[in-house]
Structures are given as structure tokens and as C-alpha cells.
Motif scaffolding. Structure first.
Motif, PDB file in Angstrom:
ATOM      1  N   ARG A  56       1.904   3.578 -11.946  1.00  0.00           N
ATOM      2  CA  ARG A  56       2.403   3.093 -10.733  1.00  0.00           C
ATOM      3  C   ARG A  56       1.967   3.980  -9.957  1.00  0.00           C
ATOM      4  N   ARG A  57       1.633   5.533  -9.819  1.00  0.00           N
ATOM      5  CA  ARG A  57       1.435   6.755  -9.574  1.00  0.00           C
ATOM      6  C   ARG A  57       0.014   5.818  -8.458  1.00  0.00           C
ATOM      7  N   ILE A  58      -0.709   5.140  -9.305  1.00  0.00           N
ATOM      8  CA  ILE A  58      -2.019   4.544  -8.557  1.00  0.00           C
ATOM      9  C   ILE A  58      -1.377   3.268  -7.343  1.00  0.00           C
ATOM     10  N   MET A  59      -0.647   2.677  -7.964  1.00  0.00           N
ATOM     11  CA  MET A  59      -0.565   1.541  -6.790  1.00  0.00           C
ATOM     12  C   MET A  59       0.700   1.609  -6.034  1.00  0.00           C
ATOM     13  N   GLU A  60       1.440   3.075  -5.944  1.00  0.00           N
ATOM     14  CA  GLU A  60       1.714   3.656  -4.805  1.00  0.00           C
ATOM     15  C   GLU A  60       1.417   4.546  -3.953  1.00  0.00           C
ATOM     16  N   ASN A  61      -0.481   5.018  -4.083  1.00  0.00           N
ATOM     17  CA  ASN A  61      -1.376   6.141  -3.666  1.00  0.00           C
ATOM     18  C   ASN A  61      -2.363   5.062  -3.149  1.00  0.00           C
ATOM     19  N   CYS A  62      -2.183   3.171  -3.336  1.00  0.00           N
ATOM     20  CA  CYS A  62      -2.723   2.620  -2.930  1.00  0.00           C
ATOM     21  C   CYS A  62      -2.016   1.851  -1.921  1.00  0.00           C
TER      22      CYS A  62
END
Length: 323
Positions: A56-62
Motif C-alpha cells: 500500500r505504501r508503494i501505491m500511495e506514493n505513486c
């Protein structure tokens, strides 16, 4: 429109060519750890992954991310729930490798039954008398299948029609036993385990299948039975399986998948003489890798074009994503 696609690990040229034909910019990843993926995907519209964990961290920061596509079938490395909540389409290569895995499974059953690896290792070590150990004929033996989906059904048919085996398969949603052209299906998991001379796993990894083959379930196997796992390592209790194999309470196993993915080389299951191991390669044929690459890329192309993907994993909430 020119989109950017991060491919976390190299893939067959067929998928890359499809993306290039659309005019997309391909960025080849340099690592699969979270920080590397996050950095390299930060301005990408899509991610095509093989082994990276997409959190989720990757998704939220892309902020531009619209699609995540899996090079393969299992998506346990992708936080699908978060992707759905964030409006990101997840796809996979659902029909790329079923027959390859089914053939590999049958091959493992034959290797176990005919004790091929024992003959191979014994003779290479100069032991001609290794021929005194006996293999078995598969005709009339019972193949138990846990997970009678597409791959499980292919394995069942190949075993029944090609090898003359009896088949009993576990299908959780059945309300009563059902006879098929190739054998019997039942919702009684214990019956399948107890009946099997060869027990083959073909279920995805979910919360309900994690450790499905617990120590208690493994103890139901015949002492002469073999286990074959080409599904996911976490479907079995690996410590319990190692113990039961080491104590020779079942005849042996063929394992293509391990708890956590890549096993530590000190993992005792790798060094047992009644176990055949392979490095998660059941799906790795030339044609299968070509299909996986193409189908994974196809999901990205379809999503970025606003089309319904051929192999969707989720149904994301429609939210406006920056282009």
C-alpha cells in the motif's frame, strides 16, 4: 498518450514488445525491495511485477499508478485490497501456465513413483545395486487433488486418461460428492487425504488455505503416500511436513514451492533423501513464459486504454487518477 511502465524484473520479449507497440516507455527495475520499487515507480502509470511485493505504501506514493499486473497467476505479493480501495486495477496472466504446471505435476508423480532420482544418484555414485529398490506402477493408484480448479482438473484428466489412476478431488463448495468423467469430487478434505497414494496441491494462497495441510492433516496421509506441491509453500505447515518426512511417516514428497518464496539453503527439507525439490519452476517453459509476459502486458494495455481487462483480479473503486 505516452505512459511509463515499470517492469520490476526482466520478462520475455513478447510482453515488452506489446508495450512498445503502444508507445509506452518501459523502465526496467534494478531491485525488488520496497524502497527500490517505490523510487523507480514514483512517476509510473503501471507496474509489471514477477516477485516484488507491491505494498500500500508503494501505491500511495505513486500518484499516477493505474495498473499493477502480475507475471503469473498468484497475486499474494500484491496488496489487492489496498489497490481496490485506491482505484488501481490489478491483473494477472491467468491462462498462461496451467498446462505447463499440470504437465510438471504429472512428471513429479512419475519421478516419485519410479524412484528415478534415487537410481540416478545411486548409479552416478557407483552403486549398481541401487537397482534392487523397486518403483511402482501408477495404474490403479489413487491421486488425491486438493483444489480442483483449472490446473487441478488438467492434472486429474492427465492422470486418469493417461496413467489409469483413480482420482478423488477436494472441492470446498460441494454439498455432496459428485462423479465426473475422471473421478470423484467431494468436500470432505480428510477423505481425500486419507485415500491418496499421491496427494497433489492446487489451491491459491488465501487466508483460508494458509497451512491448510497442518500437522493434523498431514498425519492422515498413508505411510506409503507421496505429497506433491506446485501451488504455494504456505499451503502446508512446512515445519510439520519436514518432521513427518524426516521421520519417514510418509514415503516422500516433490516440492516446487516454499514458505516465504526462496528457501534458506540451510532449510532441512532441501537435504532430505526422500524429497525432490525444484526452485518454483513448474510454470517455466519457453511457451509459458512467453504467454505470461504477453498476458501481463495485455492487462496493463487494456487498463490504460480504459478497457475491461481480460484477466482482472479486482474490481477497483472508480476514482480519478492523475494522468
Amino acid at each position: 498518450m505516452s505512459y511509463k511502465v515499470l517492469i520490476t524484473e526482466d520478462i520475455n520479449e513478447s510482453g515488452k514488445e506489446l508495450l512498445r507497440e503502444q508507445g509506452y516507455e518501459i523502465r526496467m527495475g534494478t531491485g525488488i525491495d520496497e524502497e527500490t520499487v517505490l523510487k523507480e515507480a514514483s512517476d509510473c502509470d503501471a507496474i509489471l511485477t514477477r516477485n516484488a511485493t507491491i505494498s500500500r505504501r508503494i501505491m500511495e506514493n505513486c500518484p499516477k499508478l493505474k495498473a499493477i499486473s502480475m507475471h503469473g497467476v498468484g497475486v499474494n505479493g500484491i496488496d489487492v485490497k489496498s489497490a481496490t480501495e485506491l482505484g488501481i486495477q490489478v491483473t494477472n496472466a491467468a491462462k498462461a501456465n496451467q498446462n505447463s504446471v499440470a504437465e510438471y505435476t504429472i512428471g513429479l508423480i512419475l519421478l516419485l513413483a519410479k524412484r528415478t532420482f534415487e537410481y540416478n544418484e545411486g548409479l552416478k555414485a557407483g552403486n549398481w545395486e541401487i537397482r534392487s529398490i523397486c518403483g511402482m506402477d501408477l495404474e490403479g493408484k489413487t491421486l488425491g487433488i486438493i483444489g480442483v480448479g483449472t490446473i487441478g482438473t488438467m492434472v486429474a484428466k492427465k492422470a486418469f486418461y493417461g496413467l489409469g489412476m483413480n482420482v478423488i478431488g477436494h472441492k470446498r463448495r460441494l454439498t455432496k460428492p459428485m462423479k465426473t468423467e475422471y473421478g470423484i469430487l467431494t468436500n470432505d478434505l480428510d477423505e481425500v487425504i486419507r485415500s491418496a497414494d499421491f496427494l497433489s496441491l492446487h489451491v491459491p494462497l488465501t487466508s483460508s488455505t494458509r497451512n491448510l495441510l497442518s500437522a493434523e492433516k498431514l498425519a492422515l496421509m498413508k505411510p506409503t503416500a507421496y505429497l506433491i506441491n506446485t501451488a504455494r509453500g504456505e499451503v502446508t505447515d512446512e515445519k510439520a511436513l519436514t518432521k513427518i518426512l524426516a521421520e519417514k511417516k510418509i514415503a516422500g514428497a516433490a516440492i516446487d514451492v516454499f514458505d516465504g518464496g526462496i528457501p534458506n539453503m540451510n532449510n532441512p527439507i532441501l537435504h532430505l533423501d526422500n524429497v525432490i525439490v525444484s526452485p518454483h519452476t513448474a510454470a517455466f517453459t519457453g511457451r509459458s513464459l512467453e504467454r505470461m509476459s504477453y498476458q501481463a502486458a495485455l492487462g496493463i494495455v487494456e487498463t490504460l486504454k480504459g478497457q475491461v481487462p481480460t484477466f482482472p483480479v479486482n474490481n477497483p473503486n472508480p476514482i480519478d487518477k492523475a494522468s
